[in-house]
Design a protein around this motif. Structure first.
Motif, mmCIF file in Angstrom:
data_model
loop_
_atom_site.group_PDB
_atom_site.id
_atom_site.type_symbol
_atom_site.label_atom_id
_atom_site.label_comp_id
_atom_site.label_asym_id
_atom_site.label_seq_id
_atom_site.Cartn_x
_atom_site.Cartn_y
_atom_site.Cartn_z
ATOM 1 N N VAL A 92 3.540 -16.845 -7.684
ATOM 2 C CA VAL A 92 4.152 -17.427 -8.889
ATOM 3 C C VAL A 92 4.637 -16.264 -9.754
ATOM 4 O O VAL A 92 3.833 -15.448 -10.219
ATOM 5 C CB VAL A 92 3.138 -18.305 -9.661
ATOM 6 N N GLY A 93 5.937 -16.196 -9.965
ATOM 7 C CA GLY A 93 6.545 -15.066 -10.682
ATOM 8 C C GLY A 93 7.138 -14.121 -9.656
ATOM 9 O O GLY A 93 6.421 -13.308 -9.068
ATOM 10 N N GLY A 103 9.417 -11.705 -9.939
ATOM 11 C CA GLY A 103 10.143 -10.591 -10.552
ATOM 12 C C GLY A 103 9.856 -9.302 -9.800
ATOM 13 O O GLY A 103 9.600 -9.302 -8.591
ATOM 14 N N GLY A 130 6.072 -9.423 -8.344
ATOM 15 C CA GLY A 130 5.803 -10.597 -7.514
ATOM 16 C C GLY A 130 6.468 -10.490 -6.151
ATOM 17 O O GLY A 130 5.921 -10.935 -5.135
ATOM 18 N N ALA A 188 10.386 -19.513 -12.535
ATOM 19 C CA ALA A 188 11.075 -20.411 -13.472
ATOM 20 C C ALA A 188 12.587 -20.221 -13.367
ATOM 21 O O ALA A 188 13.360 -21.133 -13.664
ATOM 22 C CB ALA A 188 10.592 -20.119 -14.892
ATOM 23 N N ASP A 189 12.996 -19.039 -12.945
ATOM 24 C CA ASP A 189 14.410 -18.752 -12.718
ATOM 25 C C ASP A 189 14.720 -19.117 -11.250
ATOM 26 O O ASP A 189 14.281 -18.427 -10.323
ATOM 27 C CB ASP A 189 14.628 -17.250 -12.987
ATOM 28 N N PRO A 214 4.847 -12.880 -16.537
ATOM 29 C CA PRO A 214 4.508 -11.977 -17.645
ATOM 30 C C PRO A 214 3.098 -12.273 -18.182
ATOM 31 O O PRO A 214 2.664 -13.429 -18.204
ATOM 32 C CB PRO A 214 5.591 -12.279 -18.685
ATOM 33 N N LEU A 261 1.613 -15.276 -20.071
ATOM 34 C CA LEU A 261 1.584 -16.575 -19.372
ATOM 35 C C LEU A 261 0.473 -16.652 -18.331
ATOM 36 O O LEU A 261 0.267 -17.706 -17.718
ATOM 37 C CB LEU A 261 2.939 -16.828 -18.692
ATOM 38 N N ILE A 269 -4.791 -2.519 -9.148
ATOM 39 C CA ILE A 269 -4.381 -1.966 -7.843
ATOM 40 C C ILE A 269 -5.010 -0.605 -7.525
ATOM 41 O O ILE A 269 -5.304 -0.305 -6.371
ATOM 42 C CB ILE A 269 -2.839 -1.903 -7.805
ATOM 43 N N ARG A 297 11.032 -3.464 -18.989
ATOM 44 C CA ARG A 297 10.069 -4.367 -18.354
ATOM 45 C C ARG A 297 8.657 -4.032 -18.845
ATOM 46 O O ARG A 297 8.331 -2.859 -18.990
ATOM 47 C CB ARG A 297 10.160 -4.175 -16.834
ATOM 48 N N HIS A 344 -4.905 0.506 -16.222
ATOM 49 C CA HIS A 344 -5.181 0.981 -14.852
ATOM 50 C C HIS A 344 -6.319 2.004 -14.892
ATOM 51 O O HIS A 344 -7.245 1.958 -14.085
ATOM 52 C CB HIS A 344 -3.943 1.668 -14.268
HETATM 53 N N1 LIG Z 1 -0.333 -3.737 -10.634
HETATM 54 C C1 LIG Z 1 0.718 -3.077 -11.074
HETATM 55 O O1 LIG Z 1 0.843 -1.881 -10.874
HETATM 56 C C2 LIG Z 1 1.793 -3.824 -11.814
HETATM 57 C C3 LIG Z 1 3.077 -3.283 -11.944
HETATM 58 C C4 LIG Z 1 4.058 -4.026 -12.605
HETATM 59 C C5 LIG Z 1 3.736 -5.269 -13.140
HETATM 60 N N2 LIG Z 1 2.459 -5.750 -13.024
HETATM 61 C C6 LIG Z 1 2.096 -7.045 -13.620
HETATM 62 O O2 LIG Z 1 2.799 -8.078 -12.961
HETATM 63 C C7 LIG Z 1 3.157 -9.089 -13.892
HETATM 64 C C8 LIG Z 1 4.659 -9.306 -13.805
HETATM 65 O O3 LIG Z 1 5.317 -8.113 -14.156
HETATM 66 P P1 LIG Z 1 6.802 -7.789 -13.620
HETATM 67 O O4 LIG Z 1 7.050 -6.386 -13.987
HETATM 68 O O5 LIG Z 1 6.942 -8.206 -12.196
HETATM 69 O O6 LIG Z 1 7.662 -8.752 -14.564
HETATM 70 P P2 LIG Z 1 9.089 -9.363 -14.312
HETATM 71 O O7 LIG Z 1 9.625 -9.724 -15.633
HETATM 72 O O8 LIG Z 1 9.893 -8.503 -13.405
HETATM 73 O O9 LIG Z 1 8.787 -10.717 -13.503
HETATM 74 C C9 LIG Z 1 8.182 -11.842 -14.070
HETATM 75 C C10 LIG Z 1 8.775 -13.075 -13.392
HETATM 76 O O10 LIG Z 1 8.057 -14.233 -13.837
HETATM 77 C C11 LIG Z 1 9.003 -15.293 -13.984
HETATM 78 N N3 LIG Z 1 8.420 -16.322 -14.833
HETATM 79 C C12 LIG Z 1 8.302 -16.330 -16.180
HETATM 80 N N4 LIG Z 1 7.671 -17.458 -16.560
HETATM 81 C C13 LIG Z 1 7.356 -18.146 -15.442
HETATM 82 C C14 LIG Z 1 6.685 -19.371 -15.186
HETATM 83 N N5 LIG Z 1 6.156 -20.108 -16.164
HETATM 84 N N6 LIG Z 1 6.581 -19.783 -13.894
HETATM 85 C C15 LIG Z 1 7.107 -19.054 -12.896
HETATM 86 N N7 LIG Z 1 7.753 -17.892 -13.095
HETATM 87 C C16 LIG Z 1 7.869 -17.440 -14.332
HETATM 88 C C17 LIG Z 1 10.232 -14.618 -14.560
HETATM 89 O O11 LIG Z 1 11.401 -15.409 -14.356
HETATM 90 C C18 LIG Z 1 10.253 -13.317 -13.747
HETATM 91 O O12 LIG Z 1 11.004 -13.452 -12.553
HETATM 92 C C19 LIG Z 1 2.670 -8.619 -15.265
HETATM 93 O O13 LIG Z 1 1.430 -9.204 -15.548
HETATM 94 C C20 LIG Z 1 2.483 -7.130 -15.088
HETATM 95 O O14 LIG Z 1 1.468 -6.592 -15.902
HETATM 96 C C21 LIG Z 1 1.519 -5.065 -12.366
#
Ligand SMILES: NC(=O)c1ccc[n+]([C@@H]2O[C@H](COP(=O)([O-])OP(=O)(O)OC[C@H]3O[C@@H](n4cnc5c(N)ncnc54)[C@H](O)[C@@H]3O)[C@@H](O)[C@H]2O)c1
Length: 333
Positions: free
Chosen positions: A10-11, A13, A16, A37-38, A72, A75, A122, A153, A166
């Protein structure tokens, strides 16, 4: 072959998409759906990895066993709560949620429902963490340093939840003792949210950690230095190298010859592949996750202490800042 675990992300981006990639490659899993959601993003990632595109996570509740949540951070809680309540196993990206109360609530819910709740810290699934924890038994002092260039981002949270978390989680894991006190400084640079911060974290065991994070740097660096009574590790997590120093004799009689040095190349492993394999293994075997909801909640609690300390510091400096200064804006929240 044993039955595959039906999975979804779910998500879809930036991060994900990596989860979807690993589920599609892991023989223990079948990637059933990619939810975003997109609709365009859901379709792009679903097509890439041979899954169905869905725009609402409520549409997959009875069709999958396990889900990665990579929406994000603000959420995380709502999505996780609904998935766990439906009896699904959840791997939630870091930070677990954005409040300790909501983190504890989903942890309790998963325990009540008997489902696996793993948090995507991670670094704890990295080869580097494994090597460091094998080499250092009881750390006395740790220094975490994580800097990165500005990007748009992740700015829905401050640098503490974006990057520093981290090191907070990794250090708590290495020390294995409760955090008792935190002193921190930080400021917003690009806007009102804190972009650069330093924290001194005290543990009940007497260990101290000094952690710096910035997302307004010109370069990317991830380092961890650790010393214990008779050894010291200087770890370049980005370059995957650890320089280790120890004692093998009597430095009083042998001088420098008593000191051992070693360079360890951190094995080339994909930490996210490890994290997802571990999640699937917990589902199959009933093992407790290495980083569970309690660990995720504790990292978030410590992040909260750091923010409280920064708020207190910003209140003090307000008196001498010029009006209109970015620092003054950050202090007002
Ligand atoms: N472990 C890591 O090293 C690491 C690195 C980057 C991001 N993250 C985490 O991953 C998560 C996402 O970050 P990202 O950088 O991929 O963000 P991103 O903005 O690239 O992606 C988020 C996605 O969620 C979608 N979204 C928003 N609301 C939604 C909903 N209700 N249902 C479904 N989809 C929905 C958006 O359309 C978007 O595609 C964050 O919690 C971030 O902290 C972790």
């Amino acid at each position: 072959m044993a039955e595959q675990i039906r999975t979804a992300v779910v998500g879809a981006g930036y991060f994900g998409r990596f989860h979807a990639n690993h589920y599609s490659k892991n023989p223990d899993a079948k990637l059933v759906a990619v939810v975003d959601a997109d609709a365009g993003r859901a379709k792009a990632v679903a097509d890439e990895f041979g899954a169905e595109a869905v725009t609402d996570h409520r549409q997959i509740l009875d069709r999958v066993d396990a889900v990665s949540i990579a929406v994000p951070t603000p959420l995380h809680f709502e999505v996780a709560r609904e998935l766990i309540a439906a009896g699904l196993h959840v791997l939630i990206e870091k930070p677990i949620t954005d409040t300790v109360e909501s983190a504890k609530a989903i942890t309790a819910l998963a325990e009540e429902r008997g489902t696996v709740l793993q948090v995507g810290h991670i670094e704890r699934y990295s080869a580097a963490y494994r090597v460091i924890s094998e080499k250092i038994d009881r750390p006395l002092y740790l220094e975490g340093y994580r800097i990165a260039p500005w990007k748009t981002r992740g700015v829905e949270v401050d640098v503490i939840l974006d990057l520093m978390i981290h090191d907070i989680d990794m250090i708590i894991g290495l020390v294995g003792a409760p955090v008792t006190k935190v002193d921190a400084v930080g400021t917003g640079v690009m806007g009102r949210k804190i972009d650069i911060a330093n924290a001194r974290i005290n543990f009940e065991s007497g260990c101290v950690a000094n952690v710096t994070a910035s997302r307004v740097s010109y370069k990317t660096e991830r380092r961890l230095r650790v010393f214990a009574q008779s050894n010291y590790l200087n770890c370049d997590l980005g370059e995957r190298k650890i320089f280790g120093y120890g004692l093998r004799g009597d430095p009083m009689t042998q001088g420098l010859a008593a000191i051992t040095t070693e360079t360890i190349d951190i094995p080339q492993e994909d930490s996210l592949a490890n994290e997802i394999a571990s999640f699937l293994d917990c589902i199959k075997t009933g093992k407790k996750p290495f980083v569970d909801g309690h660990a995720g909640s504790e990292a978030l609690r410590v992040a909260g202490l750091i923010n409280e300390s920064i708020d207190a510091q910003l209140q003090k400096v307000q008196s001498w800042l010029k009006p209109g200064d970015v620092l003054a804006a950050a202090a007002k929240g």
